[in-house]
Design an enzyme around this catalytic site. Sequence first.
Site, mmCIF file in Angstrom:
data_model
loop_
_atom_site.group_PDB
_atom_site.id
_atom_site.type_symbol
_atom_site.label_atom_id
_atom_site.label_comp_id
_atom_site.label_asym_id
_atom_site.label_seq_id
_atom_site.Cartn_x
_atom_site.Cartn_y
_atom_site.Cartn_z
ATOM 1 N N GLY A 1 0.997 -1.120 0.059
ATOM 2 C CA GLY A 1 0.217 -0.133 0.110
ATOM 3 C C GLY A 1 0.928 1.206 0.158
ATOM 4 N N ALA A 2 1.297 1.589 1.306
ATOM 5 C CA ALA A 2 2.153 3.040 1.281
ATOM 6 C C ALA A 2 3.449 2.425 2.049
ATOM 7 C CB ALA A 2 1.593 4.061 2.182
ATOM 8 N N GLY A 3 3.629 1.207 2.444
ATOM 9 C CA GLY A 3 4.904 0.720 2.729
ATOM 10 C C GLY A 3 5.059 0.988 4.092
ATOM 11 N N SER B 1 4.636 -0.610 6.974
ATOM 12 C CA SER B 1 4.639 -1.543 8.085
ATOM 13 C C SER B 1 5.858 -1.421 8.901
ATOM 14 C CB SER B 1 4.781 -2.870 7.321
ATOM 15 O OG SER B 1 4.859 -3.902 8.266
ATOM 16 N N ARG C 1 12.397 10.267 13.918
ATOM 17 C CA ARG C 1 13.295 8.952 13.802
ATOM 18 C C ARG C 1 14.476 9.169 12.896
ATOM 19 N NH1 ARG C 1 10.921 3.097 11.954
ATOM 20 N NH2 ARG C 1 11.758 3.476 9.934
ATOM 21 N N TYR D 1 1.997 0.944 25.165
ATOM 22 C CA TYR D 1 3.100 1.151 24.245
ATOM 23 C C TYR D 1 4.026 1.471 25.018
ATOM 24 C CZ TYR D 1 0.730 3.112 20.042
ATOM 25 O OH TYR D 1 -0.106 3.071 19.083
#
Length: 567
Positions: A151-153, A155, A427, A483
């Site tokens: 999709g948009a990558g 993951s 990041r 989280y």
Amino acid sequence: MAEDLGFEPQWRTEPAGEGTYREALMFTADAHRHPSDAWVSMFLDEFNIAPHDFVPNFPDGDRLIEGVEPGTLDESHRAAFAAIVGEENVSDSDRDRVRFGHGKSIDEDIALRLGQTPNLPDLVLHPRDKHEVARIVSYCHEHRIPIVPFGAGTSVVIGTRADHGGVILVLRTHMNQLLEINERDQVAVVQPGMMGPDYERTLNSVARNLGATEPWTGGHFPQSFEIATVGGWVTALGSGQASTYYGDAYDLVIAQEYVTPIGTITTHAYPATANGPKINDILKGSEGAFGILVEVTLKIFRHKPQNTARFALMMPSWDDAVQTARKIVQGEFGKPAVLRISDPEETERGLALKGFDAGAAAKYFALRGMKPGSRCLLIGTAEGHRKAAELIAHESLKIGRSHGGVSLTGFATKQWEKGRYHDVHVRNDIMDFGMVIDTLETSVTWSNLHQVHQTVRAVIEARPGTMCLSHASHFYEQGTNLYFIMILKPESIDEFFEFRSRVVEAILAAGGSPSHHHGVGRLFRDHLPDHLGSVETGVLRALKRHFDPHNIMNPGVLLAADEELQD
């Protein structure tokens, strides 16, 4: 301000070069969000870095992508695919094979910075519609060619890496439209490659050509909202920041259409049936292992942003924050959309970053008994009908005050909203400077939340020089998620991966799940048999054999040994 540091950090400002490894590893090639000076001060203190040593010192991935191992598919296969999608929608260039052959996990980020691409797809295909997808899947099934949907990558669990070669199907290029809005049934039919902002913008816009007469919202706003596709939300079982009210992706899906090696599966858009186990549910979260999602029917909701009620509390302790959140979602007066509680470390670092750990704010908190190292931030929003939103905010504050909380009005929530989609881009800078930021998340019940939180924090804190920001932000009557955002300056790449493995093992040993909403991918697949159980894993394996007899569909995700399925 930079002058407060006494030096100007050498943040990168230019976009990634076209055709470089850095272009492939970034969420978007021209996006950047530099850590604030307050963050830099924390890095210097926590990691014992002298200002003159705070410089980019890790490979940046600026090298051009060229000379990678060529694909091995026979030219006859390339010609067959070109006949299906058109020559312009087939690529075997080094750049495209690297760019579309990777997701956005830390593992892949590091590998791309180092120019390491041992596993690449042979071809990248851009199908124009679901009929072309069906022809591609049929051809690949006949010739035993692996397929990975893309999709948009975004993951982060190594969910789209083409470890077995074959073809990548990029669904975002052409299959990116909202097809229909059915206001009577309150659903929208969407193609999987539609980006989150495009989907939401179209719903908001009163798209009369699609059947709308008023503005709608999809209610799904993950941190990756601006850089992810609708199909990715569904196939990885994502969860948005407003999920406590609107539901996770699993809850939003009414019907789906999948192309599998054994044929096309279309589920009905009924709100409920009693026709045996639901095929629709079996397909959710299958991560391309069973087939390719080509259309999805999703719930939609009336868009009334003018009714949003924001609230925030400072709670005396983590347990007070947890109990407040539990009583809010179990209160049966309606649920907030956003609800988030930060543990003491995340709270303290957040206050310091905004300058609220000193001065008048610090004095106010002290007077109200909010002690540093114990206090915890709770923020929330309520949406929908104006009176309902007001009631939810009122009752939430009432519960919080009963646990010693102090209202912060909606100011703290508005501050959080400013960075809710953009913080992901820090990041890149952090990695450039030899540090690592990575996130693990897990599902917990109210009964084992504290056990998981304490156990995992103990493992993380046992490593000197490791920041850990923890929060819960997806709430249910029966529990929530946790989280663990880890920031560290590892001694080596191997040391980081060994540390992360210990944290994952601690999560599982304490009773957490491998993942709450990031999916399984290849990162957590080896943990599934122990977590689910051998009999339960056997169900997934049987489904895989049924839908994909030759193991061509995204081989390597979900099932650790699914290579054995191949004939």
